[in-house]
Design a protein around this motif. Structure first.
Motif, short mmCIF file in Angstrom:
data_model
loop_
_atom_site.label_atom_id
_atom_site.label_comp_id
_atom_site.label_asym_id
_atom_site.label_seq_id
_atom_site.Cartn_x
_atom_site.Cartn_y
_atom_site.Cartn_z
N PHE A 195 -1.08 -42.52 -57.54
CA PHE A 195 -2.37 -41.88 -57.77
C PHE A 195 -2.82 -40.99 -56.62
O PHE A 195 -3.79 -40.24 -56.77
N ILE A 196 -2.12 -41.03 -55.48
CA ILE A 196 -2.51 -40.16 -54.36
C ILE A 196 -2.38 -38.68 -54.74
O ILE A 196 -3.35 -37.91 -54.57
N PRO A 197 -1.21 -38.20 -55.26
CA PRO A 197 -1.13 -36.77 -55.64
C PRO A 197 -2.03 -36.42 -56.82
O PRO A 197 -2.58 -35.31 -56.89
N LEU A 198 -2.23 -37.40 -57.74
CA LEU A 198 -3.11 -37.13 -58.88
C LEU A 198 -4.55 -36.97 -58.40
O LEU A 198 -5.29 -36.09 -58.88
N SER A 199 -4.93 -37.81 -57.47
CA SER A 199 -6.28 -37.69 -56.91
C SER A 199 -6.45 -36.36 -56.17
O SER A 199 -7.53 -35.76 -56.19
N PHE A 200 -5.37 -35.92 -55.52
CA PHE A 200 -5.43 -34.63 -54.83
C PHE A 200 -5.66 -33.48 -55.81
O PHE A 200 -6.50 -32.60 -55.58
N LEU A 201 -4.92 -33.52 -56.91
CA LEU A 201 -5.05 -32.44 -57.89
C LEU A 201 -6.44 -32.39 -58.51
O LEU A 201 -7.08 -31.33 -58.57
N VAL A 202 -6.93 -33.53 -58.97
CA VAL A 202 -8.24 -33.53 -59.60
C VAL A 202 -9.32 -33.26 -58.56
O VAL A 202 -10.39 -32.72 -58.88
N GLY A 203 -9.05 -33.59 -57.30
CA GLY A 203 -10.02 -33.29 -56.26
C GLY A 203 -10.11 -31.81 -55.99
O GLY A 203 -11.21 -31.28 -55.77
N VAL A 204 -8.97 -31.14 -55.99
CA VAL A 204 -8.96 -29.69 -55.77
C VAL A 204 -9.71 -28.96 -56.86
O VAL A 204 -10.57 -28.10 -56.62
N TYR A 205 -9.42 -29.33 -58.11
CA TYR A 205 -10.04 -28.64 -59.22
C TYR A 205 -11.43 -29.18 -59.53
O TYR A 205 -12.09 -28.73 -60.47
N GLY A 206 -11.86 -30.16 -58.78
CA GLY A 206 -13.23 -30.62 -58.93
C GLY A 206 -14.20 -29.95 -57.97
O GLY A 206 -15.38 -30.26 -57.99
N MET A 207 -13.69 -29.06 -57.12
CA MET A 207 -14.57 -28.34 -56.18
C MET A 207 -15.42 -27.30 -56.90
O MET A 207 -14.97 -26.69 -57.88
N ASN A 208 -16.62 -27.08 -56.45
CA ASN A 208 -17.60 -26.23 -57.13
C ASN A 208 -17.67 -24.81 -56.54
O ASN A 208 -18.74 -24.30 -56.27
N PHE A 209 -16.54 -24.20 -56.30
CA PHE A 209 -16.54 -22.80 -55.87
C PHE A 209 -16.61 -21.87 -57.09
O PHE A 209 -16.05 -22.17 -58.15
N ASP A 210 -17.28 -20.72 -56.92
CA ASP A 210 -17.41 -19.77 -58.04
C ASP A 210 -16.12 -19.01 -58.31
O ASP A 210 -15.81 -18.67 -59.45
N TYR A 211 -15.38 -18.72 -57.27
CA TYR A 211 -14.19 -17.88 -57.46
C TYR A 211 -12.93 -18.70 -57.13
O TYR A 211 -12.42 -18.71 -56.03
N MET A 212 -12.48 -19.46 -58.11
CA MET A 212 -11.24 -20.24 -57.99
C MET A 212 -10.27 -19.78 -59.06
O MET A 212 -10.67 -19.56 -60.21
N PRO A 213 -8.98 -19.61 -58.70
CA PRO A 213 -7.99 -19.23 -59.72
C PRO A 213 -7.82 -20.34 -60.75
O PRO A 213 -8.09 -21.51 -60.47
#
Length: 354
Positions: A304-322
């Motif tokens: 779950f460490i890499p899975l948590s990393f992935l969902v953590g990255v895409y859970g960030m609230n930046f306006d301009y994310m690819p």
């Protein structure tokens, strides 16, 4: 282990030979049982006073006086006075923390032994004191003849054809000690059964209750070892035939008891090693079980460490994310996470971590 020190402080400051009971209080009335016999004569009875035993001091018959209970101090003062037993010996009789021993005097010998039996699955150690005089033996027990190991011996004395009816104080002394030693084998058989049951249980399950039972058995073996180990010295003294009251003609019987005593001691030491092995096995089993749990949790966390990393990255609230506007991003992310998890599981299995 308080059985060996409990109550000793009662004697603090008292003069040597002061009679005071040291041990567990039973609350029972002192009982006196007499067996008087020779080849063609037999008498057995219970008496209510030590005064009734005076007539057996100077007879040609063989007499066995058994006194059950150590709390009647007045009675024991009379025993010492009537039978010429030193006050220090009477003090030792009333102190149930005595180490097994033998002491020789001009007119008698004094022996302390430990009688052991199971009561409700609990090992009971009871002190038996023996005073051997010419044609007279006095035994002192903590509790009573109903729970002692001398039942078969009494039956042998009652039998007119028994060899013991034709012998004297030496053979009766041997028979008393032999009865106590033989009962040690009964105790060891029960201990062996317990060890076998514990070994089987450890192969299937290792619980805290099982550990407590094994540890209690270890303590019981310490009690047993303390009771039996000094006995070898006592038997060795008697088998040499140097004790005048016992006589040298009985030495061959004491040699047999000595062999049994050595066998008991060897068996106790073997069982102590086996019990120590059981404790080590339990600790190893508990440690292995904990390792398995930690291994499972570690693998689970690693996946779950890499899975948590992935969902953590895409859970960030930046306006301009690819990829935020990518139509199939959610499905692709699931595919990546499932594939990554499957790959890690296959890798762990290949390494035989699972």
């Amino acid at each position: 282990m308080s059985r060996y020190t409990k109550g000793v402080s009662k004697k603090k400051g008292l003069k040597p030979g002061s009679l005071i009971h040291v041990g567990n209080s039973t609350g029972k009335k002192t009982e006196i049982h007499i067996i008087d016999y020779k080849d063609d004569y037999f008498e057995e009875k219970d008496v209510h006073s030590i005064d009734e035993c005076l007539k057996y001091r100077d007879t040609d018959n063989m007499t066995w006086i058994n006194i059950n209970g150590l709390e009647d101090i007045d009675l024991y003062e009379k025993v010492g006075k009537y039978f010429g037993v030193h006050s220090l010996i009477m003090e030792d009789i009333l102190n149930t923390n005595q180490r097994p021993k033998i002491e020789e005097f001009e007119k008698y010998i004094f022996i302390v032994l430990k009688m052991i039996y199971f009561r409700e699955d609990k090992l009971v150690v009871e002190q038996v004191s023996i005073i051997c005089m010419e044609n007279l033996i006095i035994t002192f027990q903590e509790e009573g003849k109903d729970g002692d190991v001398f039942g078969n011996l009494r039956d042998r004395i009652r039998n007119t054809k028994s060899k013991i009816r034709k012998t004297g104080v030496g053979y009766l002394t041997y028979a008393l000690i032999d009865s106590i030693v033989d009962n040690y084998f009964v105790i060891l058989e029960k201990v062996e059964d317990k060890i076998e049951n514990f070994e089987e249980s450890l192969m299937t399950t290792a619980t805290n209750n099982l550990f407590n039972e094994v540890y209690n058995l270890k303590r019981q073996m310490i009690f047993l070892w303390k009771a039996v180990w000094p006995l070898r010295e006592i038997i060795n003294t008697l088998q040499r035939g140097e004790v005048e009251i016992i006589g040298s003609d009985i030495s061959i019987y004491f040699k047999d008891v000595y062999d049994h005593t050595v066998q008991v001691i060897d068996t106790i030491e073997l069982f102590r090693d086996m019990i120590a092995g059981l404790l080590d096995t339990y600790l190893s089993s508990a440690s292995n079980k904990m390792n398995e749990i930690m291994k499972f949790l570690t693998i689970f966390s690693t996946i779950f460490i890499p899975l948590s990393f992935l969902v953590g990255v895409y859970g960030m609230n930046f306006d301009y994310m690819p990829e935020l506007k990518f139509r199939y991003g959610y499905a692709v992310l699931w595919v990546i996470m499932i594939s990554l998890s499957a790959f890690m599981l296959m890798y762990f299995r290949k390494k035989k971590w699972l």
